[in-house]
Each structure stands twice: as structure tokens, then as C-alpha cells.
Scaffold this active site. Sequence first.
Site, short mmCIF file in Angstrom:
data_model
loop_
_atom_site.label_atom_id
_atom_site.label_comp_id
_atom_site.label_asym_id
_atom_site.label_seq_id
_atom_site.Cartn_x
_atom_site.Cartn_y
_atom_site.Cartn_z
CB SER A 152 -9.72 29.57 11.18
OG SER A 152 -9.71 30.55 12.18
CD GLU A 158 2.70 -37.89 13.17
OE1 GLU A 158 1.88 -38.65 13.72
OE2 GLU A 158 3.39 -37.07 13.78
#
Length: 823
Positions: free
Chosen positions: A469, A90
Site C-alpha cells: 500500500s 639499520e
Amino acid sequence: MRIFLRLARYALYLGLGGALLGFLALGIAYWLISPRLPAVESLKNVNLQVPLKVLSADGKLMATFGETRRIPITMKDVPDRLRYAVLSAEDADFYSHSGIDFGGIARAVWLVTTTGSKHVAGGSTITQQVARQFFLSPEVTYTRKLSEIFLAFRIENALSKDEILELYLNKSFFGNRAYGIAAAAEFYYGKSLDQLTLAECAMLASLPKFPSTGNPISNLPRALLRRAYVLGRMLDLGHIDKARYDAAMAEDDLSFAHEPPIEIEASYLAEMVRQEAITRLGNDALNNGYVIRTTIESTDQAAANQSLRESLLNYDMRHGYRGAEAHVELGSERDPEHLATHIESHDVVSGLMPGIVSASSETEAIAYLKDGQSVALDLTAVEWARPYIDDSRHGPSPKRVSDVLKVGDIIRVVRDDKGTWRLAQLPAVQGAFAALDPEDGAIRSLIGGFNFSRSKFNRATQSSRSAGSSFKPFLYSAAFEHGFTPASVVNDAPLVFPDPSRPNGLWTPSNDDNKFDGPMRLREALVQSKNLISVRLLDAIGVHYAHEYVTRFGFNAQQIPENLSMALGTAAVSPLEMARGYAVLANGGFLVDPYFIAEISDRDGKLIYRADPARVCRECPQRQLEGSGGSVGSDAPSPAGFSAISSAHATPAAVSTDGSPRLAPRVLDARVAYLVTSLMRDVIRRGTGSGAMVLKRNDLAGKTGTTNEYRDAWFSGFNARIAATAWVGFDDFSSLGSREFGAKSALPIWIGFMREALADVPEQPFDMPAGITTARIDRHSGLLASAGDAESMIEYFKTEDVDQLAARPDSQQEELREAYDVF
């Protein structure tokens, strides 16, 4: 000669004039643009977007959320080979220039002039890229470029070179949602920065130029060319020698997508955390680097995952094979590459591997699997695959493999506990599970369905299903508070009630087996889950009283029908709500709020939140002042922050200001909790939950639940350490099939979980509270009996209930016997 000197002088004047005009234009541009430029000092304290991490209680990664992958680093984390690779790719003169590269700018200007395009390469230093990344838009304009140059000068004056490079390495995009060099190293290579080879460093350094189209996963040939360019630059600049260059050039690139290593599967709970984080921490909660530690115990969650998965697969297998997931016509090309194209859209789901049948005969089929291997399936591997007819019927067992599997079938296979591949299918049935700590409501495990990627509906928290139940223990608690005892006898006989809403104008509830056993003690009635006795019991204590009473367990009154059907469990509840209700019985009568977030830390590791749940805390001095039995108070707990269930029904408890724990309110007499628990212990020892005796523990209590037409199957149970609920059913409320009771469909999930969750936990008996006593009763009438009575047994009572029985004269005892026979 004079003409030459004159021309030279004119050229000098022209050049000076041009330079002066250029500087003047640059000054004017700076004067115009400068006021609009941001202050670069903010870069000294920049907060990069970092995903939210969700951890288990023991620190294992459950999920990450956020738009980006990012792992912030400092320059001390960057090895020299990576630093030089980035600079070579870069900005080779980064450490020597003042923020801009005049030569590069000149080349860019020349290209713009000669080509007429604004999109030209070169001209941007790392400093300029930092300026663009943090402050400017990506639009290509001359104004933006000038702003970038001016900002670069400012950044160079405000920050050191290493600080600028650090920002660049953390901010740059490397493709595949990876922002920052460390996230890129983890995603592409599964490594930290110090583990990268020279070739891998060069590859990563090349990515910011073409992150989406030039990364090694999307375009390896182009990525290798870029890598070679970076290595060549490193050689030319003297950062590496020829030997290292040659070795790096020869190295194969082994990159592939390394997703974050999820260590424990808890997607439904993780999604609850994500939603709560946004609510509590704002819209940036997923990008501010928060770390949330949950209450989930990884071993408990893993046990729940395994048990629910196996139980749903077993249910699915015993109801028959619904056929191939899909079918394609295969031609003569059956090579792996060709076969793979047909299953590429089929993902692995909860361990169920997709495959396509490439050959099939009477004795064996060959399936090519998603992972690239081919496996043989014999008759044993498909023997369960009887044709599905409906949820209560299936066809005969297969005699030949080819009767089940055809060439071109897309199927699922799974490894059994011996490592053998067997035919499977994605379950149509669903399940949910929730387990929490009765001490403070901390959720230890939670599952909202078979697989989160296939259905994100969280059945553990969002569903409303009839409890069947498994709701009876709450009704029995109300009855024991109202004066009934475990020895009270109620008649198990047919009942008829007027009901204009029914075709014949009558409601005739029945037991599951459609049998009637006559007068029966309440202990036996719960053990055998007698519906008619529950209806009579509710009628005796009053529907309104029971309706108000059961809200003590944390249920919203609107969830519970205020009629006699409440006795059959028609209340619409979620599995987590059921687990919370059972926790009240497990902890001796205290209502706790389920919560799932224990701590939150910011990106710097600073603790910003810690849960402060209301606790039972029997050893706390404040609790001991209440007395060992404990009376029921009017207060209920306030949410402990990030609560899983709304406490709208509760009034806030006082918050401690002296550092002592917040106490959960007592909502149930400890003696009532103990009596109901003793009944549910018998449910497991010799009743509908007896399958749990495989755990060989004596400190378990629980209750099965099955709704009309077998639409829902439940099991809820607990010991002193954990309360848990398992549910199984179909999302469309269709039947699970004949005889699919809670003990058959849901109990195995609970057993599998408890086996692991309690593996190293010693048995802990339920403490008998003060005010509970034992007495000898007649096992038929439930009345007091002498020690020599051969038909007598020992039963638990509240002390005052024994006193009342003992105080009755013989004539009242006989009247009571007769009344019980017809009640």
C-alpha cells in the site's frame, strides 16, 4: 732477504692486478647493467600507496580501503629519538657513507664464500634498501645485488640524506599491513610519531628486519629481544645515556592492534563508494590516497543504525527464542581461558555480545562473554524467550532460567537502555532504510541490512520487493491529475475479475481486514488503506495511463505490472527508489537523483571533484520564472555524478554554464503533490501511520505498506527536509507473521530515525501552491455543502475542480451521488 722482497713485490703486483681486474670487472658489470637501471630522479616525486578514506558530510571517518595501511610523513614529523633508533638498528653510518658500506659488503662476501649461502645478513645500507624497495625485486642474485649497489650511488647523488631516510620510513613494511613508520605507530600503539616513548621507538625501528614473525603482536618475546638490541646500539653509539636505556628496557610493551577509528558505521554506503571509486577513478583508486566526502550526515546515520537495530531485535523477540546459537559439552574445566576457546570464532555483531553459559539454575545463569567478563542472567533477562514455533506462533513464557539456558550454550547478550545485560539472538529477519534530502537527492543515511559483515547484500539499493500500500500515493496522484479529488466517493465493496491464471479463473482482491465499508471519500480510503477502492480507482483512470504516469516518480516502467494488481502495490522496488518517489511529493513535484559522493580530494588535499546535483531551488530566479504552480515539463534530471540510481528513463537536463544551479525538472503538478501530501498527513494523524504522532509534529506525511501474506512491511514518509523509507522482511520472501503490518514492523524504524533527525529542526508547514483552494463538502457524498450543514467539512481542491462541482445543476449532483454509490 732478496727472496722476501721478491715475494713482497710479487704480492704487490698480484694485489694491484687483482684490484685492477676487480675494477675492470666492476666496470664491465656497470657497463652491462647500467642501461637497464631505472632513473632514480623519479624518487623525487614518488607516489606511495595510500588507502582510500571515506568520510561523512561532517568529516567523520566511515571506512578506509586499500591493501596497505600508510600515513605519509616528512622528516620534520620524525622526533630525534625515533631517527636515532632507526639509524642504530639499520645503518649507524648513514649520514657519513656514500651509499654503500664497504665493510658490510666485505663481511657479506666472506659469509657467502665460507657458507655457500646467498642468504646472509649485513651489507645493505638504508640507501640500498630504498633502491631495493622502489626499483628491484626481492630475488637473491648477484646481478640484483650489483644493481642495488649501483642504484645506491645514483640515489645518493640525486637526493639528500634526509630525503632518502624519509623514503625509507614511508616505504618499509612493519608487519600487519602497516607500511611506513607512521602507520606502524598508529597500528601497534595508537599514537602519532611525536607521542612515542623511547622504548616504542626502538620497537618500531626493529620491525623492518622481521616484520611478520618478529612484531610484538605475533611474537612478543622475539620482538622484545630485538628492541633490547636496538636500545643497546643506541647506548653504544651515544644517542642515549644509561639512565634512559635502563628506563626503556624496563618499560612494558603495550602494543595491540589499533584498527582505524571508524567514527560512524555506514558499511553498506561505504561499499557503494568503493565500487563507484574504482569505476570512476580506475584500479588504483584504493591506493592513491583519495579522500571521498559523502553526503551522509553522521547524526542521521547513527539514528538510523540504532533504530533499525532495535526494531529488528524487537521483532525477533516478540516471535520467540530459536535456541542457542551453538552448544558445546563442557567438562570440569570452566576457567576463563578454557571457556574463551569456545567463543573465539564468534564475533560481536551490531552490539550483540557472544558468550557461553558456564552455570545455570532455576533462578540464574552465568555467562562468560567475549570481552572476558562473566555476567548473571536472571528470569527477567530471559522472560521474552518463549520457544519459537513459527512466525505466527510461539510457546509459553519461561518459568525457570534453566528452561532457556543450558550449560554449554553459546548465546548472545545485549545491554538494555539501563545498562542491564539481557539475552538476545541474531535476528533472522532483515531490514533496510534510506533517507535523502528532497532538495537535491543527497543521501543522508542508508542501511542495507542488519549487519554488513554477516550479509553484504545491500537491500536498500539491490533488492526488488513488492511495495504494498505504500505505492498507493503514486496511484492517487495519477487519479487527481485525471480529475478525481480528495472528496471523490468510491465504493468499498467486493470485486471479481476474470483471471485464467488462477485455479478458479477469478481474481477477487480484498482489504487487509476482509471488511467492506461501502461508499467512501478518497481521503478516507487512503487513510484506512482500502485496497478495493484503489483497484476501482485504477480501473477508472485506466491501467495504461497510470502505468505511464507513475514513471514520473523515477520508477522504471519494467518494475511496474501493467494490470490491476498495480493498485495493490505489486511493483518491485527498492527502499531507495521508494524514498526517491516520496521525495517528489515532499519537494512539491520535482524529480531529483539520489547521490552519495559530495567531494573527492587527492592525496595532497586538492579538490578534484565536486557534485553538481540538479536542485529544486525554489528561490532561484530561473525557477521563479516557471511560476509558483509549475507545469509538468518533459525533461528529467541527468545524473549528478556518482548517482545511486540509474536515470535511464530520463532525458538530460540542460547544464548551467553561468555558475547558477542546475534545476531539477518538474514531473508533477505542485497542486497534485499538495493534495496527496494532505491525505498522507491524515494517514499519520489518524490513520495506519498514527504511531508517528509520538513525535508530536504536524509537518509529517507518510504511508504504510504491507504485502500479501505479510512478506514485506514498509513505511515511507517525509517532511520538507527529509524523505525516508523503512522496509522489513525475510530474504527468502517468507512471511513476517500474522498482523505484522507496516505500522508494526517498519514504522518504528522510521520513527526512531525521525526523532533524532528532526530533533532540532523547527516544524515547517507544507506550502500551499497557487491554484489550491478550500471548499465545504458533505462528508458522506463529497459534494459541495452549505456552511450551515452539520455534516459538512472543509476539503482541499484544485480551483478548477471546485468550479466544475459548483457549475453542475442539482440533477447532475443527484446522478453523481447515485453513481458514486455503485462505482
